[in-house]
Design an enzyme around this catalytic site. Structure first.
Site, PDB file in Angstrom:
ATOM      1  N   ASP A  63       0.850  -1.265   0.170  1.00  0.00           N
ATOM      2  CA  ASP A  63      -0.066   0.009   0.062  1.00  0.00           C
ATOM      3  C   ASP A  63       0.770   1.470  -0.044  1.00  0.00           C
ATOM      4  OD1 ASP A  63      -2.415   1.309  -0.250  1.00  0.00           O
ATOM      5  OD2 ASP A  63      -2.950   0.880   1.927  1.00  0.00           O
ATOM      6  N   ASP A  64       0.467   2.248  -0.765  1.00  0.00           N
ATOM      7  CA  ASP A  64       1.198   3.443  -1.019  1.00  0.00           C
ATOM      8  C   ASP A  64       2.638   3.355  -1.220  1.00  0.00           C
ATOM      9  OD1 ASP A  64      -1.384   4.535  -0.343  1.00  0.00           O
ATOM     10  OD2 ASP A  64      -0.644   5.745   1.490  1.00  0.00           O
ATOM     11  N   CYS A 103      -6.140   4.278  -3.518  1.00  0.00           N
ATOM     12  CA  CYS A 103      -6.269   3.021  -3.199  1.00  0.00           C
ATOM     13  C   CYS A 103      -7.668   2.296  -3.751  1.00  0.00           C
ATOM     14  CB  CYS A 103      -6.502   2.725  -1.767  1.00  0.00           C
ATOM     15  SG  CYS A 103      -5.032   3.235  -0.926  1.00  0.00           S
ATOM     16  N   HIS A 159      -9.569  -2.648  -1.596  1.00  0.00           N
ATOM     17  CA  HIS A 159      -9.681  -1.751  -0.610  1.00  0.00           C
ATOM     18  C   HIS A 159     -10.747  -1.980   0.535  1.00  0.00           C
ATOM     19  CE1 HIS A 159      -9.494   2.442   1.084  1.00  0.00           C
ATOM     20  NE2 HIS A 159     -10.727   2.844   1.112  1.00  0.00           N
ATOM     21  N   ASP A 355       0.024   0.101  -5.027  1.00  0.00           N
ATOM     22  CA  ASP A 355      -0.983   0.623  -5.692  1.00  0.00           C
ATOM     23  C   ASP A 355      -1.042   1.756  -6.415  1.00  0.00           C
ATOM     24  OD1 ASP A 355      -1.061   1.722  -3.174  1.00  0.00           O
ATOM     25  OD2 ASP A 355      -3.222   0.981  -2.628  1.00  0.00           O
ATOM     26  N   HIS A 356      -0.002   2.926  -5.755  1.00  0.00           N
ATOM     27  CA  HIS A 356       0.117   3.972  -6.357  1.00  0.00           C
ATOM     28  C   HIS A 356       1.499   4.682  -5.535  1.00  0.00           C
ATOM     29  CE1 HIS A 356      -1.704   5.455  -2.633  1.00  0.00           C
ATOM     30  NE2 HIS A 356      -2.838   4.652  -3.011  1.00  0.00           N
TER      31      HIS A 356
END
Length: 536
Positions: A63-64, A103, A159, A355-356
């Site tokens: 994540d992130d 997300c 998510h 995810d980003h």
């Protein structure tokens, strides 16, 4: 043909009205005619061939996670030996980008292989299964389930949980997010989230709401107390106990380095307590970016660079983020070790992705919700059968390409309703070229187009940015106003999404709309006008 159903061989009309008894009788007669000796001779060979054609899949989400990964070069001090080792035995897509810098839309896009502009999912809500159009859409794990895989999930995959919002729980995951005929996974593990937390926040109150997740730093606790340690432990246990007669699709989603970035001291101490750890920035970096670029992150919990500087938190945040990245890397290493010890490494396709991206001062902000490389570039690594060792590809890749790529690598029938394109040619030969650039969208009308050399951005009001990564990898000089680059812009504009839907019903959280007629934007229900001061 209904492309929303799982791919399967069509049944012959001749057999449609047979009773089960007659069908069983006919099958028994066929086997008798074939002869018992032939059956015994052929069955092991067929089983072995099928098994070879169906490798296991380990699907790791972080994540992130931006490009602060050793082999990606996003931060010169990043220490991620286990992810780098995975990349060394496989192929890293070094120009991979999310399809949405948030997300829920990013993960929805990846797991359905559909663009946010196709589904209309741009915010943290809705969950796609609540929308009639996508309620029965076959997701990536469901496609593998339909072709004989045992599917398992732990941590943050969708998510909100391993199987969608509200699934998993802190200890045992049994619920599905929405009652459907086809669950997202066969087996759901826990969704432990953050894990240990300090008695109170470690940093001063942050502007724009002082959100409880806006926190970072060190406090006394153990790695074993962290949610991501528990995610890795569950995944390791499933690998050890995996049945030998059925391939598995195991998804493991790590929460960190998402805020709050809490680290134990040993990871924090990997990074120096001086300004050498800070990322490069340009002080006046936003003077040549359109005002509309601010609308994409207009009023968010993540503080601006100005606040973290004034409150002596910039270095603390950067060290905490890097420390959490290194901690998660160690959890990836535990899963890879389990595969090796189980003798499964050579028959398992591993894919690892973020995810980003995430800003840590670049462009004057912290957080996500941008169309620049800092907000979109992510790790994407494949290893295992069918993947070249030590490969490095600079070709643009979308996260929605993962779905068709895994199906391709595992010999599953291709689906004709996916918007992703298999990366298998680049995984076999990292020098193989791709025509299509990577495309990121954040709310209707706002798109980033990333080719091998260029980044082009077009906002909903028609304003633009263009960066030449050959001479400006930090994206500090916007070339969009220079007529000399009109042809470059025209070439990239061809790739703007042809389908560009408004937000889906019940969209919420970080949703932006724009009315060209009035030149008014609406951010999370609040109007934003040209003369409104930018929230700080």
């Amino acid at each position: 043909m209904n492309h929303l159903a799982a791919t399967a061989a069509p049944a012959s009309n001749r057999f449609r009205f047979w009773s089960p008894t007659l069908r069983q009788r006919r099958a028994r007669d066929v086997w008798r005619l074939a002869g018992l000796a032939t059956v015994l001779a052929l069955t092991p060979a067929v089983t072995a061939a099928e098994r070879a054609a169906r490798p296991n899949v380990v699907f790791i989400a972080i994540d992130d996670q931006n490009d602060w990964i050793g082999h990606m070069g996003g931060h010169p001090m990043a220490k991620t030996p286990h992810i780098d080792r995975l990349a060394a035995r496989g192929t890293a897509m070094l120009n991979a980008h999310c399809n949405a810098p948030l997300c829920n839309p990013s993960r929805t896009s990846l797991l359905l292989s559909l663009r946010p502009t196709t589904t209309g999912i741009y915010g943290l809500s809705p969950w796609f299964r609540t929308l009639p159009e996508w309620k029965d859409r076959v997701s990536l794990p469901q496609h593998f389930k339909a072709h004989g895989y045992r599917t398992l999930s732990v941590g943050k995959i969708y998510h909100g949980g391993p199987g969608g919002p509200g699934t998993g729980g802190k200890a045992k995951g049994k619920k599905q997010a929405v009652a459907t005929e086809a669950p997202e996974f066969d087996i759901l593990g826990p969704n432990p989230g953050i894990g240990a937390r300090p008695p109170k926040k470690l940093i001063p109150p942050t502007p724009m709401g002082d959100h409880p997740l806006m926190d970072w730093g060190v406090f006394p606790h153990n790695d074993e107390d962290k949610g991501d340690y528990q995610v890795a432990s569950w995944a390791v246990d499933q690998i050890k106990r995996a049945p030998k007669d059925q391939p598995f699709f195991l998804a493991a989603g790590f929460f960190l380095p998402h805020v709050p970035c809490y680290a134990t001291q040993k990871w924090f101490d990997l990074y120096p307590d001086d300004d050498s750890v800070l990322p490069k920035i340009k002080v006046d970096d936003r003077t040549d970016t359109p005002r509309f670029s601010w609308y994409l992150h207009w009023n968010l919990p993540e503080p601006r660079l100005k606040w973290v500087q004034e409150n002596n938190q910039w270095r603390n945040l950067v060290r905490s983020y890097l420390a959490c990245t290194s901690f998660v890397d160690a959890q990836v290493g535990r899963i890879m070790t389990a595969l090796e010890e189980a003798g499964l490494a050579d028959q398992t396709v591993v894919v690892l992705w973020g995810d980003h991206g995430w800003h840590l001062g670049e462009k004057g902000i912290t957080g996500k919700n941008t169309l620049w490389d800092d907000g979109t570039r992510v790790p994407l690594v494949f290893a295992g059968p069918g993947v070249a060792r030590g490969g490095r590809s600079l070709q643009p890749a979308d996260l929605l390409d993962i779905y068709p790529t895994l199906a391709d690598l595992c010999g599953l029938p291709p689906r004709s309703d996916l918007e992703g394109i298999s990366l298998a040619p680049q995984l076999r030969n990292p020098q193989a070229r791709r025509e299509r650039p990577a495309i990121t969208s954040h709310n209707q009308g706002n798109h980033g187009i990333r080719s091998e050399r260029w980044r082009y951005i077009r906002y909903a009001d028609g304003t633009e940015e263009l960066y030449d990564h050959l001479s400006d990898p930090d994206e500090w000089k916007n070339l969009a106003g220079d007529p000399a680059f009109a042809a470059v812009i025209a070439e990239h504009k061809k790739w703007l999404p042809k389908i560009d839907r408004p937000p889906a019903p019940n969209s919420a959280s970080r949703v932006l709309t724009y009315d060209r007629a009035t030149d008014e934007a609406v951010w999370e229900g609040q109007k934003v006008r040209r003369n409104d001061p930018i929230p700080q």
